[in-house]
Scaffold this motif. Structure first.
Motif, PDB file in Angstrom:
ATOM      1  N   TYR A 183       0.834  -1.190   0.000  1.00 21.29           N
ATOM      2  CA  TYR A 183       0.000   0.000   0.000  1.00 21.29           C
ATOM      3  C   TYR A 183       0.875   1.248   0.000  1.00 21.29           C
ATOM      4  CZ  TYR A 183       1.108   0.021   4.989  1.00 21.29           C
ATOM      5  OH  TYR A 183       1.764   0.024   6.189  1.00 21.29           O
ATOM      6  N   ILE A 184       0.248   2.362  -0.346  1.00 23.74           N
ATOM      7  CA  ILE A 184       0.919   3.651  -0.345  1.00 23.74           C
ATOM      8  C   ILE A 184       0.533   4.359   0.946  1.00 23.74           C
ATOM      9  CG2 ILE A 184       1.189   5.849  -1.547  1.00 23.74           C
ATOM     10  CD1 ILE A 184       2.103   3.473  -3.244  1.00 23.74           C
ATOM     11  N   ASP A 185       1.545   4.790   1.717  1.00 26.19           N
ATOM     12  CA  ASP A 185       1.243   5.454   2.986  1.00 26.19           C
ATOM     13  C   ASP A 185       0.942   6.940   2.758  1.00 26.19           C
ATOM     14  OD1 ASP A 185       3.693   6.779   2.738  1.00 26.19           O
ATOM     15  OD2 ASP A 185       4.681   5.604   4.299  1.00 26.19           O
ATOM     16  N   SER A 186       0.717   7.661   3.846  1.00 26.57           N
ATOM     17  CA  SER A 186       0.353   9.078   3.748  1.00 26.57           C
ATOM     18  C   SER A 186       1.495   9.929   3.189  1.00 26.57           C
ATOM     19  CB  SER A 186      -0.076   9.612   5.116  1.00 26.57           C
ATOM     20  OG  SER A 186       0.991   9.460   6.042  1.00 26.57           O
ATOM     21  N   GLN A 187       2.720   9.415   3.204  1.00 29.52           N
ATOM     22  CA  GLN A 187       3.871  10.116   2.636  1.00 29.52           C
ATOM     23  C   GLN A 187       4.129   9.705   1.179  1.00 29.52           C
ATOM     24  OE1 GLN A 187       5.309  12.323   4.986  1.00 29.52           O
ATOM     25  NE2 GLN A 187       3.499  11.548   6.049  1.00 29.52           N
ATOM     26  N   TRP A 188       3.228   8.932   0.607  1.00 31.34           N
ATOM     27  CA  TRP A 188       3.310   8.424  -0.756  1.00 31.34           C
ATOM     28  C   TRP A 188       4.503   7.478  -0.965  1.00 31.34           C
ATOM     29  CZ3 TRP A 188      -0.442   8.545  -4.285  1.00 31.34           C
ATOM     30  CH2 TRP A 188      -1.500   9.420  -4.054  1.00 31.34           C
ATOM     31  N   LYS A 189       4.802   6.713   0.065  1.00 33.58           N
ATOM     32  CA  LYS A 189       5.848   5.700  -0.030  1.00 33.58           C
ATOM     33  C   LYS A 189       5.202   4.327  -0.034  1.00 33.58           C
ATOM     34  CE  LYS A 189       9.436   8.313   2.075  1.00 33.58           C
ATOM     35  NZ  LYS A 189      10.514   8.747   1.622  1.00 33.58           N
ATOM     36  N   LEU A 190       5.756   3.460  -0.893  1.00 26.65           N
ATOM     37  CA  LEU A 190       5.247   2.098  -0.971  1.00 26.65           C
ATOM     38  C   LEU A 190       5.627   1.344   0.291  1.00 26.65           C
ATOM     39  CD1 LEU A 190       3.916  -0.227  -2.573  1.00 26.65           C
ATOM     40  CD2 LEU A 190       6.179  -0.721  -3.518  1.00 26.65           C
ATOM     41  N   GLN A 191       4.641   0.733   0.911  1.00 22.55           N
ATOM     42  CA  GLN A 191       4.844  -0.075   2.110  1.00 22.55           C
ATOM     43  C   GLN A 191       4.474  -1.513   1.789  1.00 22.55           C
ATOM     44  OE1 GLN A 191       6.110   1.131   5.019  1.00 22.55           O
ATOM     45  NE2 GLN A 191       6.318   3.108   3.974  1.00 22.55           N
ATOM     46  N   LYS A 192       5.195  -2.444   2.405  1.00 20.28           N
ATOM     47  CA  LYS A 192       4.909  -3.864   2.215  1.00 20.28           C
ATOM     48  C   LYS A 192       4.884  -4.518   3.587  1.00 20.28           C
ATOM     49  CE  LYS A 192       8.393  -3.419  -0.567  1.00 20.28           C
ATOM     50  NZ  LYS A 192       9.585  -3.630  -1.297  1.00 20.28           N
ATOM     51  N   ARG A 193       3.871  -5.321   3.830  1.00 19.30           N
ATOM     52  CA  ARG A 193       3.753  -6.004   5.108  1.00 19.30           C
ATOM     53  C   ARG A 193       3.276  -7.435   4.901  1.00 19.30           C
ATOM     54  NH1 ARG A 193       5.824  -1.897   6.102  1.00 19.30           N
ATOM     55  NH2 ARG A 193       5.371  -0.365   7.689  1.00 19.30           N
ATOM     56  N   VAL A 194       3.857  -8.352   5.662  1.00 21.34           N
ATOM     57  CA  VAL A 194       3.333  -9.715   5.718  1.00 21.34           C
ATOM     58  C   VAL A 194       2.219  -9.685   6.751  1.00 21.34           C
ATOM     59  CG1 VAL A 194       3.820 -12.116   6.292  1.00 21.34           C
ATOM     60  CG2 VAL A 194       5.529 -10.754   5.078  1.00 21.34           C
ATOM     61  N   LEU A 195       1.013  -9.991   6.316  1.00 20.85           N
ATOM     62  CA  LEU A 195      -0.119  -9.981   7.239  1.00 20.85           C
ATOM     63  C   LEU A 195      -0.260 -11.311   7.972  1.00 20.85           C
ATOM     64  CD1 LEU A 195      -2.848  -8.146   5.123  1.00 20.85           C
ATOM     65  CD2 LEU A 195      -1.160  -7.183   6.706  1.00 20.85           C
ATOM     66  N   SER A 196      -0.090 -12.393   7.249  1.00 28.45           N
ATOM     67  CA  SER A 196      -0.307 -13.699   7.866  1.00 28.45           C
ATOM     68  C   SER A 196       0.433 -14.801   7.128  1.00 28.45           C
ATOM     69  CB  SER A 196      -1.798 -14.066   7.838  1.00 28.45           C
ATOM     70  OG  SER A 196      -2.578 -13.134   8.516  1.00 28.45           O
ATOM     71  N   PHE A 197       0.862 -15.791   7.904  1.00 27.61           N
ATOM     72  CA  PHE A 197       1.272 -17.081   7.376  1.00 27.61           C
ATOM     73  C   PHE A 197       0.206 -18.038   7.870  1.00 27.61           C
ATOM     74  CE2 PHE A 197       5.532 -15.174   7.388  1.00 27.61           C
ATOM     75  CZ  PHE A 197       5.933 -15.508   6.114  1.00 27.61           C
ATOM     76  N   LEU A 198      -0.519 -18.631   6.961  1.00 27.86           N
ATOM     77  CA  LEU A 198      -1.657 -19.457   7.345  1.00 27.86           C
ATOM     78  C   LEU A 198      -1.473 -20.891   6.890  1.00 27.86           C
ATOM     79  CD1 LEU A 198      -4.200 -16.829   6.079  1.00 27.86           C
ATOM     80  CD2 LEU A 198      -3.725 -17.315   8.479  1.00 27.86           C
ATOM     81  N   HIS A 199      -1.812 -21.812   7.772  1.00 29.12           N
ATOM     82  CA  HIS A 199      -1.775 -23.225   7.399  1.00 29.12           C
ATOM     83  C   HIS A 199      -3.027 -23.529   6.588  1.00 29.12           C
ATOM     84  CE1 HIS A 199      -0.999 -27.450   7.506  1.00 29.12           C
ATOM     85  NE2 HIS A 199      -2.162 -27.685   8.082  1.00 29.12           N
ATOM     86  N   LEU A 200      -2.840 -24.068   5.427  1.00 30.04           N
ATOM     87  CA  LEU A 200      -3.951 -24.423   4.550  1.00 30.04           C
ATOM     88  C   LEU A 200      -3.869 -25.921   4.297  1.00 30.04           C
ATOM     89  CD1 LEU A 200      -6.302 -23.256   2.859  1.00 30.04           C
ATOM     90  CD2 LEU A 200      -4.687 -22.992   0.988  1.00 30.04           C
ATOM     91  N   PRO A 201      -4.565 -26.707   5.125  1.00 31.60           N
ATOM     92  CA  PRO A 201      -4.461 -28.165   4.972  1.00 31.60           C
ATOM     93  C   PRO A 201      -5.113 -28.635   3.680  1.00 31.60           C
ATOM     94  CG  PRO A 201      -6.111 -27.608   6.626  1.00 31.60           C
ATOM     95  CD  PRO A 201      -5.484 -26.319   6.183  1.00 31.60           C
ATOM     96  N   PRO A 202      -4.632 -29.737   3.141  1.00 33.54           N
ATOM     97  CA  PRO A 202      -5.255 -30.280   1.929  1.00 33.54           C
ATOM     98  C   PRO A 202      -6.666 -30.745   2.226  1.00 33.54           C
ATOM     99  CG  PRO A 202      -3.187 -31.410   2.471  1.00 33.54           C
ATOM    100  CD  PRO A 202      -3.485 -30.477   3.581  1.00 33.54           C
ATOM    101  N   PRO A 203      -7.511 -30.786   1.264  1.00 30.34           N
ATOM    102  CA  PRO A 203      -7.289 -30.402  -0.136  1.00 30.34           C
ATOM    103  C   PRO A 203      -7.359 -28.887  -0.289  1.00 30.34           C
ATOM    104  CG  PRO A 203      -9.559 -31.125   0.138  1.00 30.34           C
ATOM    105  CD  PRO A 203      -8.886 -31.289   1.477  1.00 30.34           C
TER     106      PRO A 203
END
Length: 186
Positions: free
Chosen positions: A7-27
């Motif tokens: 996302y772009i913050d209030s200073q117009w700088k690109l920000q990147k964040r890891v929100l979650s690592f989620l376990h996704l069991p099969p299937p």
């Protein structure tokens, strides 16, 4: 599943964040993908702020986009009529293209890998190969091995191999057990 936000913050700088690592069991069905992803959005309170989603080209991911897109459409949170909602992962597309291109020279790459493995398999072979390189006054002495599952490591291996191609031919004449020597054309 990893969920990241850009996302772009209030200073117009690109920000990147890891929100979650989620376990996704099969299937890994489309429904499971959507439910797990949407849960992560809700946990962060950003479920109404999604502009676009970039995922790899797995068929279940493609199937997951339709119900997710429909959900955003119903809530009237779909920007530009959804034309930019699902963006295919360029890195994944590039990876598929490179792997397809590598197939056309796979036998040559395998010969180079076999050569590197053969030379590095014993101290005597390594010494003999180094002597050949030294006699030919080549700029590089050390062979590089790639990781077959990481195509970007193949380029450095091939670059070094090209610099040492004359050494392969001379080494082939001196080492009877060396059978992976590329041809002149290769």
């Amino acid at each position: 599943m990893a969920v990241t936000a850009h996302y772009i913050d209030s200073q117009w700088k690109l920000q990147k964040r890891v929100l979650s690592f989620l376990h996704l069991p099969p299937p890994h069905t489309a429904t499971e993908i959507v439910d797990t992803f949407y849960k992560a959005l809700c946990e962060w309170g950003v479920e109404d702020k999604v502009f676009t989603i970039s995922i790899d080209n797995a068929s279940n991911n493609d199937r997951a986009m339709k119900p997710l897109k429909d959900s955003f459409r119903v809530k009237k949170k779909l920007f530009f009529g959804g034309r930019l909602f699902h963006v295919r992962c360029c890195a994944h597309i590039l990876n598929l293209m490179v792997k397809d291109g590598i197939k056309s020279v796979e036998n040559i790459i395998n010969k180079i890998r076999d050569t590197v493995s053969f030379v590095n398999a014993s101290e005597a072979r390594l010494v003999r190969f180094s002597e050949v390189v030294q006699q030919l006054q080549l700029p590089t002495k050390k062979l590089v091995m790639d990781c077959p599952t990481r195509w970007n490591s193949t380029y450095p291996m091939l670059t070094v191999a090209l610099r040492l191609r004359e050494a392969f031919f001379s080494y082939n004449e001196r080492e009877v057990a060396y059978v992976a020597c590329p041809t002149e054309e290769e």
